[in-house]
Scaffold this active site. Structure first.
Site, PDB file in Angstrom:
ATOM      1  N   ASP A 135      -3.748 -14.344  -7.036  1.00 24.79           N
ATOM      2  CA  ASP A 135      -2.968 -13.084  -6.420  1.00 24.79           C
ATOM      3  C   ASP A 135      -1.578 -12.989  -6.940  1.00 24.79           C
ATOM      4  O   ASP A 135      -0.948 -14.105  -6.843  1.00 24.79           O
ATOM      5  CB  ASP A 135      -2.877 -12.783  -4.935  1.00 24.79           C
ATOM      6  CG  ASP A 135      -4.560 -12.626  -4.581  1.00 24.79           C
ATOM      7  OD1 ASP A 135      -5.297 -11.824  -5.166  1.00 24.79           O
ATOM      8  OD2 ASP A 135      -5.004 -13.430  -3.466  1.00 24.79           O
ATOM      9  N   ASP A 138      -0.429 -11.861   6.636  1.00 22.65           N
ATOM     10  CA  ASP A 138      -1.026 -11.923   7.626  1.00 22.65           C
ATOM     11  C   ASP A 138      -0.576 -13.357   8.270  1.00 22.65           C
ATOM     12  O   ASP A 138      -0.088 -13.532   9.588  1.00 22.65           O
ATOM     13  CB  ASP A 138      -2.651 -12.200   7.575  1.00 22.65           C
ATOM     14  CG  ASP A 138      -3.088 -12.858   6.259  1.00 22.65           C
ATOM     15  OD1 ASP A 138      -2.338 -13.742   5.610  1.00 22.65           O
ATOM     16  OD2 ASP A 138      -4.325 -12.844   6.010  1.00 22.65           O
ATOM     17  N   ASP A 145      -9.523 -17.493  -5.762  1.00 17.98           N
ATOM     18  CA  ASP A 145      -8.567 -16.484  -6.895  1.00 17.98           C
ATOM     19  C   ASP A 145      -7.153 -16.519  -6.971  1.00 17.98           C
ATOM     20  O   ASP A 145      -6.583 -17.223  -5.904  1.00 17.98           O
ATOM     21  CB  ASP A 145      -9.456 -14.952  -6.658  1.00 17.98           C
ATOM     22  CG  ASP A 145      -9.091 -14.563  -5.165  1.00 17.98           C
ATOM     23  OD1 ASP A 145      -8.008 -15.175  -4.422  1.00 17.98           O
ATOM     24  OD2 ASP A 145      -9.807 -14.123  -4.617  1.00 17.98           O
TER      25      ASP A 145
HETATM   26  P1  ATP Z   1      -8.963 -16.536  -0.092  1.00 13.67           P
HETATM   27  O1  ATP Z   1      -8.723 -15.819  -1.560  1.00 13.67           O
HETATM   28  O2  ATP Z   1      -9.117 -17.800  -0.565  1.00 13.67           O
HETATM   29  O3  ATP Z   1     -10.098 -15.947   0.513  1.00 13.67           O
HETATM   30  P2  ATP Z   1      -6.279 -15.442   0.369  1.00 13.67           P
HETATM   31  O4  ATP Z   1      -5.514 -16.011   1.324  1.00 13.67           O
HETATM   32  O5  ATP Z   1      -6.025 -15.374  -1.081  1.00 13.67           O
HETATM   33  O6  ATP Z   1      -7.589 -16.360   0.658  1.00 13.67           O
HETATM   34  P3  ATP Z   1      -7.113 -12.827   0.181  1.00 13.67           P
HETATM   35  O7  ATP Z   1      -7.945 -11.799   0.667  1.00 13.67           O
HETATM   36  O8  ATP Z   1      -7.240 -12.991  -1.383  1.00 13.67           O
HETATM   37  O9  ATP Z   1      -6.859 -13.875   0.921  1.00 13.67           O
HETATM   38  O10 ATP Z   1      -5.506 -12.150  -0.022  1.00 13.67           O
HETATM   39  C1  ATP Z   1      -4.488 -12.435  -0.762  1.00 13.67           C
HETATM   40  C2  ATP Z   1      -3.298 -12.509   0.259  1.00 13.67           C
HETATM   41  O11 ATP Z   1      -3.112 -11.137   0.854  1.00 13.67           O
HETATM   42  C3  ATP Z   1      -3.337 -13.287   1.586  1.00 13.67           C
HETATM   43  O12 ATP Z   1      -3.092 -14.583   1.258  1.00 13.67           O
HETATM   44  C4  ATP Z   1      -2.342 -12.749   2.457  1.00 13.67           C
HETATM   45  O13 ATP Z   1      -0.858 -12.965   2.151  1.00 13.67           O
HETATM   46  C5  ATP Z   1      -2.564 -11.119   1.946  1.00 13.67           C
HETATM   47  N1  ATP Z   1      -3.283 -10.388   2.863  1.00 13.67           N
HETATM   48  C6  ATP Z   1      -4.613 -10.330   2.806  1.00 13.67           C
HETATM   49  N2  ATP Z   1      -5.318  -9.562   3.835  1.00 13.67           N
HETATM   50  C7  ATP Z   1      -4.370  -9.115   4.693  1.00 13.67           C
HETATM   51  C8  ATP Z   1      -4.415  -8.597   5.908  1.00 13.67           C
HETATM   52  N3  ATP Z   1      -5.455  -8.125   6.164  1.00 13.67           N
HETATM   53  N4  ATP Z   1      -3.131  -8.548   6.520  1.00 13.67           N
HETATM   54  C9  ATP Z   1      -1.845  -9.026   5.945  1.00 13.67           C
HETATM   55  N5  ATP Z   1      -1.786  -9.592   4.627  1.00 13.67           N
HETATM   56  C10 ATP Z   1      -3.151  -9.911   4.089  1.00 13.67           C
HETATM   57 MG    MG Z   2      -7.158 -14.801  -2.708  1.00 13.57          MG
END
Ligand code: ATP
Ligand code: MG
Length: 455
Positions: free
Chosen positions: A82, A162, A80
């Site tokens: 963001d 994170d 996805d």
């Molecule tokens: P994917 O969508 O492939 O699972 P992602 O890194 O995009 O991986 P998401 O859960 O969509 O993960 O979150 C988007 C972003 O928000 C992350 O890349 C990170 O920068 C931030 N993020 C998400 N969860 C946390 C958390 N628990 N603590 C700190 N930052 C977070």
């Molecule tokens: Mg994501």
């Protein structure tokens, strides 16, 4: 707040020098110009681009961030997209017709484009760290962390994320990639590195430990030693995470196509023990059921990964059926030893195991029911006489029950292979063949005149 100065000190210096001092504490960001990186707009989804451009046209800063940037730089297909901006949620929502404000802890805007949802967040400011119980409780009672709603600058936003590889920003203004935390270097070295003090960041949000394992498994990266070290001690903090959030996380862990690798890491870091404690207790090397329990889970997860790779649907009900099968069987055996008949013993065990598990990870009712149906079909699939086989075939959960039977047969119960084969053939057969197949199993039973016992 120890990085702030007292009012007296403040008088002694200009605002500008204070700002410079704070800024100097943070390393300068690395900025890759558009021709120095491989992230191309053609790989960003149309809706995500639309949102970025609309924000830009309205004179807001707008960046792609998180998994979208990370995965595109790795030449992978992002799950996805963001987006972060300096527009406040209530201003951002005005710019998009199909948008909604969501989130209690931190307000976000979801912009809907058919099936695709683009998440638009406002830069988040510094989060105060506090182990102060009273403060924590107050926030928990409110159900909202007020301090979380503080908006900030892109730099503050980066340091709150994170992992370094998740804190890269793609600027729609000039197509540069901005790195405040060393994520580009870690991406190159294939490292999962938490931003800030690892122990503190895990205590703040224990789900980050699960995320470390998930990204390591998904990307095939190593977890950097300091990021890895505190996990063993802090794994039990997962018990503080609301079960509903853990349900969402468990789906990401096991239903994203890398379940086997994730399972190995979760077990290595003892995180698994804090997600599925009953299953984990049977997986202890000294437990007589450990090899069988592991074999069934491992094959179940491998099949799940294959299904996802082939674009086939997967369901949380089947995942929970895999994870809790052995604890359910053990409990059913105890029930039988205590004098219960096999059928109610299994039904009761199914209900009890799910009830115990949901203290840790919630399982929405409809999935819990399906899990129990998959289990109860295990005994019923053996009883095919008369019209029963047709009735079983017509059940909505037949296919999942059959898949589960095959999983058992191919992992730890080879005795079940003939029954599995029979059902495979029966499903593929025409009416005449089906009738012949049924005749074969029908006649010996009648001669025997004894009801078959449940396994
Ligand atoms: P994917 O969508 O492939 O699972 P992602 O890194 O995009 O991986 P998401 O859960 O969509 O993960 O979150 C988007 C972003 O928000 C992350 O890349 C990170 O920068 C931030 N993020 C998400 N969860 C946390 C958390 N628990 N603590 C700190 N930052 C977070
Ligand atoms: Mg994501």
């Amino acid at each position: 707040m120890d990085n702030l100065v007292t009012p007296q000190q403040d008088c002694a210096r200009s605002n500008d020098s204070l700002k410079t001092e704070i800024k100097n504490k943070l390393p300068a960001p690395v900025v890759l110009q558009r021709d120095a990186h491989t992230l191309s707009r053609s790989n960003i989804s149309e809706p995500a681009l639309k949102v970025l451009y609309r924000l830009k046209k309205s004179d807001y800063d707008a960046y792609l961030v998180g998994g979208g940037v990370r995965d595109l730089l790795l030449d992978r297909h992002p799950k996805d997209f963001d987006i972060v901006t300096n527009a406040l949620p209530e201003d951002a929502i005005q710019l998009f017709r199909n948008s909604r404000l969501i989130g209690r802890r931190f307000r976000l805007v979801h912009v809907h484009f058919g099936d695709e949802i683009i998440e638009v967040a406002t830069f988040r400011g510094h989060e105060e760290q506090s182990e102060d119980e009273e403060l924590k409780n107050r926030h928990t009672r409110d159900g909202m962390l007020i301090r979380d709603n503080v908006f900030g600058t892109i730099e503050e936003d980066a340091w709150r994320r994170d992992f370094t590889i998740n804190a890269l920003y793609y600027n729609i203004q000039d197509f540069t990639v901005i790195d405040y935390t060393g994520g580009l270097e870690d991406l190159k070295n294939r490292l999962i590195r938490i931003i800030g003090d690892p122990g503190q960041r895990y205590r703040e949000d224990p789900v980050r430990m699960l995320r470390a394992a998930r990204f390591a498994a998904k990307l095939g990266f190593n977890i950097e030693p300091n990021t890895e070290a505190p996990i063993y001690q802090l794994a039990d903090r997962l018990s503080q995470v609301p079960p509903a959030r853990l349900f969402e996380e468990v789906l990401k862990l096991f239903l994203s196509g890398h379940a086997v690798a994730t399972y190995d890491l979760l077990r290595k870091y003892t995180l698994f023990d804090n997600l599925f404690p009953y299953t984990a207790s049977l997986l202890k090397p000294e437990h007589p059921a450990s090899a069988d329990t592991d074999a069934l889970i491992r094959l179940g997860l491998r099949n799940t990964d294959e299904r996802i790779a082939q674009g086939k649907p997967v369901t949380p009900a089947f995942l929970f059926a895999i994870m809790l099968w052995r604890p359910m069987q053990n409990l059913a055996r105890e029930n039988i030893a205590n004098g219960m008949r096999p059928l109610p013993a299994h039904q009761q065990a199914g209900a009890d195991v799910i009830a115990q598990q949901t203290d840790f990870i919630s399982l929405p009712k409809r999935f819990a029911m399906q899990t129990r149906e998959i289990w109860s079909l295990q005994a019923r699939l053996d009883n095919r006489s008369g019209k029963r086989a047709y009735r079983l075939l017509a059940l909505p959960r037949f296919r999942a029950g059959y898949d589960f039977l095959l999983l058992r047969a191919h992992s730890v119960e080879p005795d079940l292979l003939p029954l599995g084969d029979w059902w495979t053939e029966f499903q593929e057969a025409n009416d005449a063949t089906r009738a012949a197949m049924l005749k074969k199993i029908h006649s010996p039973r009648r001669r025997g005149r004894r009801p078959r016992k449940m396994r």
